[in-house]
Design an enzyme around this catalytic site. Structure first.
Site, mmCIF file in Angstrom:
data_model
loop_
_atom_site.group_PDB
_atom_site.id
_atom_site.type_symbol
_atom_site.label_atom_id
_atom_site.label_comp_id
_atom_site.label_asym_id
_atom_site.label_seq_id
_atom_site.Cartn_x
_atom_site.Cartn_y
_atom_site.Cartn_z
ATOM 1 N N GLU A 12 -5.731 -8.543 0.112
ATOM 2 C CA GLU A 12 -6.356 -8.239 1.393
ATOM 3 C C GLU A 12 -7.843 -7.921 1.211
ATOM 4 O OE1 GLU A 12 -2.647 -5.884 3.605
ATOM 5 O OE2 GLU A 12 -4.707 -5.380 4.154
ATOM 6 N N GLU A 18 0.806 -1.237 0.000
ATOM 7 C CA GLU A 18 0.000 0.000 0.000
ATOM 8 C C GLU A 18 0.832 1.277 0.000
ATOM 9 O OE1 GLU A 18 -4.171 -1.559 1.977
ATOM 10 O OE2 GLU A 18 -2.970 -0.093 3.090
HETATM 11 C C1 GCU Z 1 -4.286 -2.416 5.374
HETATM 12 C C2 GCU Z 1 -2.895 -2.872 5.686
HETATM 13 C C3 GCU Z 1 -2.818 -3.823 6.835
HETATM 14 C C4 GCU Z 1 -3.860 -3.452 7.891
HETATM 15 C C5 GCU Z 1 -5.215 -3.609 7.250
HETATM 16 C C6 GCU Z 1 -6.306 -3.252 8.220
HETATM 17 O O1 GCU Z 1 -4.688 -2.686 4.192
HETATM 18 O O2 GCU Z 1 -2.181 -3.394 4.609
HETATM 19 O O3 GCU Z 1 -1.540 -3.777 7.369
HETATM 20 O O4 GCU Z 1 -3.751 -4.232 9.008
HETATM 21 O O5 GCU Z 1 -5.338 -2.732 6.171
HETATM 22 O O6 GCU Z 1 -6.627 -2.069 8.271
HETATM 23 O O7 GCU Z 1 -6.788 -4.128 8.910
#
Ligand code: GCU
Length: 560
Positions: A473, A381
Site C-alpha cells: 500500500e 496492519e
Molecule cells: C491503511 C489500510 C487501508 C486504508 C488505508 C487508508 O493502510 O490498510 O484499509 O484504507 O490505509 O488509510 O487509505
C-alpha cells in the site's frame, strides 16, 4: 450434479430488537421490503443505508421431482456477518463470517413449495472478524471500509447421491506435475475417477487410489501449457464419485504454474518477476459489497490498461466470480484473510484466535486450487509491534502451512510508519509494507516523505535481508476534478506526483519485488471527518473512470 441458483428477489424485514425467532419468523414474516440477492441491503433502499443489526430474508422455491432420489445442499457464498438458516421451519445450521462460503444439507420438499428463511446479523463487536463497535467514526469499525450487511454473494442448491466430495485439493507445476487429493463423505464410494479436459477434449483419465483417508493420484503430464500472466491457460479437472451409480461430480478449472520465493526473489514458472498492481475493494454503488460481473470485467480491463499484473484481495477473500476471472485473465492474486483491525487485546484472546484459524481454513478451502492465488496474506496492519502479537501470528502461520505448504505467506505491516519495530515479520516468507508519508504525515511535503520512506526501506531490508520485500500500500487521496498548481493534497496533481515519485523510489531498490498502489478505485467508508463520503485514494473513481494518476501509474508500471 445439478445446480439451482436461488438469486433474485427475496422478502426482507429488519428486526432491531432481535425478536424474530420468538415471533415465528422462521415460518414466515410480513416483509418490509423486497430486496435483491446477491447484494448488500444498505444502498438498495435509503432507509437501510445505516442499518446495522438483525434482519430477515425469505424466499420460496420448488424442486422438480426428478431430483427426489438425491440429497440437496444449500450453498451460501457470502453472508455478512452471522447467518442462521431455516428450511420449512427447520433450523439447518448457522455460520459466522462474511467472506467465506458454507454449505448445509437441505431436506427439501418435492411435492410442495419450500420456504427458505435466513436470519442475518451484522452487528460488529471487538471479537467479530473483522472487529469493530459501531458503523461510523471513532466508535465505528476497526477498519476503513463501509460495514455492509446482507446476503452479498450468490446462493444456490446442489445435489449429490449418498457419497459426495467433501474437499478437493490440486497442486500443479509449470512442468506438468499434477497431484490430486479427494476427501469424500457419506457412504464409502466404490471408486473415484478424475478426468482432465482441454477445451472439452479428455487428455487424462485416472481412477484414484484410496490411502490415508483420501483418494489421490500423482502424475507428470507432458505437453500441457503453463498458466502465466495475462495467459490464463486453464484445464478442467472433473472428479466423479461412484457408489453403485454416479453419486457426485465436481469440477475445478486448474492451471499449471509454479510460484516460489527464492532468497529475495519472486519466481513464476522459474523466471523472476516483480508484482505491480493494486489493493482493491469489492465495492460498487447500490450493490454495496457485491461486485456484479460487468464491473469485474471493467476492473480487470482497467488493471490491464494500467499495466498491472496482480492485486491483493484487501481486506477479505473476494468472490468466486472475481477470482474465476483472475484465473481466466492471468492475474496474480495475494489472497487476504479478513483479519484487519487486530489490536493488542486480540493477540491474547484464545477464542478469537481459534475463530481466526477457522476463517483462514475456510478461505483456503474455497480458493486453494486456483492458479491465480500465489500468496496468502494472513492479516492487514495488525498491531504487530506488541510482543503478544508474535505467538498469535505464529499460530496463524502454522495453520496455513499445515493446510497448504505450497504458497508463501505474508501479512502487511505499517509498524515502521509509527516508528515501531515489527515483532513477527521474520515468521513470514515475504515482507509487505505500507507507506503513507506525504499523506498521514509530512503533509504536502513529498521531498521529506520520500527521504523518510527510503530510510525505512533500507532499515527493514537490512533487518530482513534474504526475504523479498513488496509494498502492498502507498497512496494519496484525490477528489476527481480537483486541481491545483502547485499540487496540493486532495488534488489529482498531488496524487499523480505522490504515486510517480514513490514508484520511482521503489523501482530503484532491487530488493523491492512488488508495488501495489492503494487503491484501484475510490470506495465507500464509514463516515468521518477524514473521509469525503469515500476513501478517495483510487486511481479510478467509484464508477471506474480514470483520474490523472491513472496515466502516470500506467507509464510507471510499464517500466517496473
Ligand atoms: C491503511 C489500510 C487501508 C486504508 C488505508 C487508508 O493502510 O490498510 O484499509 O484504507 O490505509 O488509510 O487509505
Amino acid at each position: 450434479m445439478g445446480l439451482l441458483p436461488l438469486n433474485g428477489f427475496w422478502d426482507f424485514k429488519i428486526d432491531p430488537e432481535d425478536r424474530g425467532e420468538d415471533e415465528g419468523f422462521p415460518e414466515g414474516f410480513e416483509r418490509d421490503y423486497v430486496l435483491a440477492v446477491p447484494a448488500s441491503w444498505n444502498e438498495q433502499v435509503p432507509s437501510l443505508m445505516n442499518y446495522m443489526g438483525v434482519a430477515w430474508y425469505a424466499r420460496r422455491f420448488r424442486i422438480p421431482e426428478r431430483f427426489d432420489s438425491l440429497r440437496a445442499w444449500l450453498v451460501f457464498n457470502g453472508v455478512n456477518y452471522r447467518a442462521r438458516v431455516w428450511l420449512n421451519g427447520h433450523l439447518l445450521g448457522e455460520h459466522e463470517g462474511g467472506f467465506t462460503s458454507f454449505r448445509l444439507e437441505a431436506p427439501v420438499e418435492y411435492e410442495s413449495e419450500n420456504l427458505l428463511v435466513v436470519k442475518v446479523d451484522n452487528r460488529l463487536a471487538p471479537d467479530t472478524i473483522p472487529p469493530g463497535r459501531g458503523l461510523h467514526g471513532f466508535e465505528g469499525p476497526y477498519f476503513d471500509f463501509f460495514h455492509y450487511g446482507g446476503i452479498h454473494r450468490p446462493v444456490h442448491l446442489e445435489f449429490t447421491g449418498n457419497s459426495w466430495v467433501e474437499e478437493l485439493s490440486v497442486n500443479t507445476s509449470f512442468r506438468g506435475d499434477l497431484r490430486i487429493k479427494v476427501y469424500t463423505r457419506g457412504r464409502e464410494p466404490e471408486r473415484v475417477v478424475a478426468r482432465l479436459l482441454d477445451e472439452g477434449k479428455v487428455i487424462y483419465v485416472k481412477e484414484l487410489e484410496k490411502s490415508g483417508g483420501f483418494y489421490s493420484a500423482e502424475e507428470l503430464l507432458r505437453g500441457v501449457e503453463p498458466w502465466d500472466i495475462y495467459r490464463g491457460r486453464l484445464y478442467r479437472l472433473e472428479v466423479d464419485v461412484y457408489s453403485e451409480e454416479l453419486s457426485d461430480s465436481v469440477y475445478e478449472d486448474i492451471g499449471f504454474r509454479t510460484f516460489e520465493v527464492e532468497g529475495e526473489k519472486l519466481l513464476l514458472n522459474g523466471r523472476e518477476i516483480r508484482l505491480r498492481g493494486f489493493g482493491r475493494h469489492q465495492d460498487f454503488p447500490v450493490f454495496g459489497r457485491y461486485l456484479p460481473e460487468p464491473v469485474i470485467v471493467r476492473d480487470y480491463a482497467m488493471m490491464k490498461r494500467l499495466n498491472a499484473n496482480s492485486f491483493r484481495t484487501s481486506h477479505y477473500p473476494y468472490s468466486g466470480e472475481d477470482l474465476d476471472y483472475a484465473d481466466m485473465m492471468g492475474f496474480l492474486v495475494i489472497l487476504e484473510a479478513p483479519l484487519v483491525g487486530l489490536r493488542r487485546e486480540h493477540f491474547t484472546n484464545r477464542d478469537f484466535l481459534e475463530k481466526c484459524k477457522r476463517v483462514i481454513r475456510e478461505m483456503i478451502r474455497d480458493h486453494r486450487n486456483r492458479p491465480s492465488v500465489v500468496m496468502y496474506s494472513i492479516a492487514n496492519e495488525p498491531q504487530s509491534w506488541f510482543d503478544e502479537a508474535r505467538p498469535f501470528m505464529e499460530e496463524l502461520v502454522r495453520t496455513v502451512r499445515e493446510l497448504d505448504p505450497t504458497r508463501p505467506i505474508t501479512y502487511t505491516s505499517h509498524a515502521h510508519m509509527l516508528g515501531r519495530r515489527d515483532k513477527a515479520l521474520d515468521l513470514v516468507d515475504v515482507v509487505s509494507l505500507h507507506f503513507y508519508y506525504g499523506w498521514y504525515s509530512f503533509h504536502g511535503d513529498l521531498d521529506q516523505a520520500l527521504k523518510r520512506a527510503e530510510r525505512d526501506l533500507e532499515d527493514i531490508h537490512r533487518a530482513y535481508s534474504g526475504k523479498p520485500i513488496i509494498v502492498t500500500e502507498f497512496g494519496a487521496g484525490a477528489v476527481a476534478g480537483l486541481h491545483s498548481d502547485p499540487p496540493e493534497m486532495w488534488t489529482e496533481e498531488y496524487q499523480a506526483d505522490f504515486l510517480s515519485r514513490y514508484t520511482d523510489l521503489f523501482a530503484s531498490k532491487d530488493y523491492v519485488k512488488g508495488v501495489h498502489v492503494w487503491n484501484l478505485v475510490d470506495f465507500k467508508t464509514p463516515q468521518s471527518h477524514w473521509r469525503i463520503v469515500l476513501n478517495r485514494k483510487g486511481v479510478l473513481t467509484r464508477t471506474r473512470q480514470p483520474k490523472m494518476a491513472a496515466r502516470v501509474v500506467a507509464e510507471k508500471f510499464k517500466k517496473f
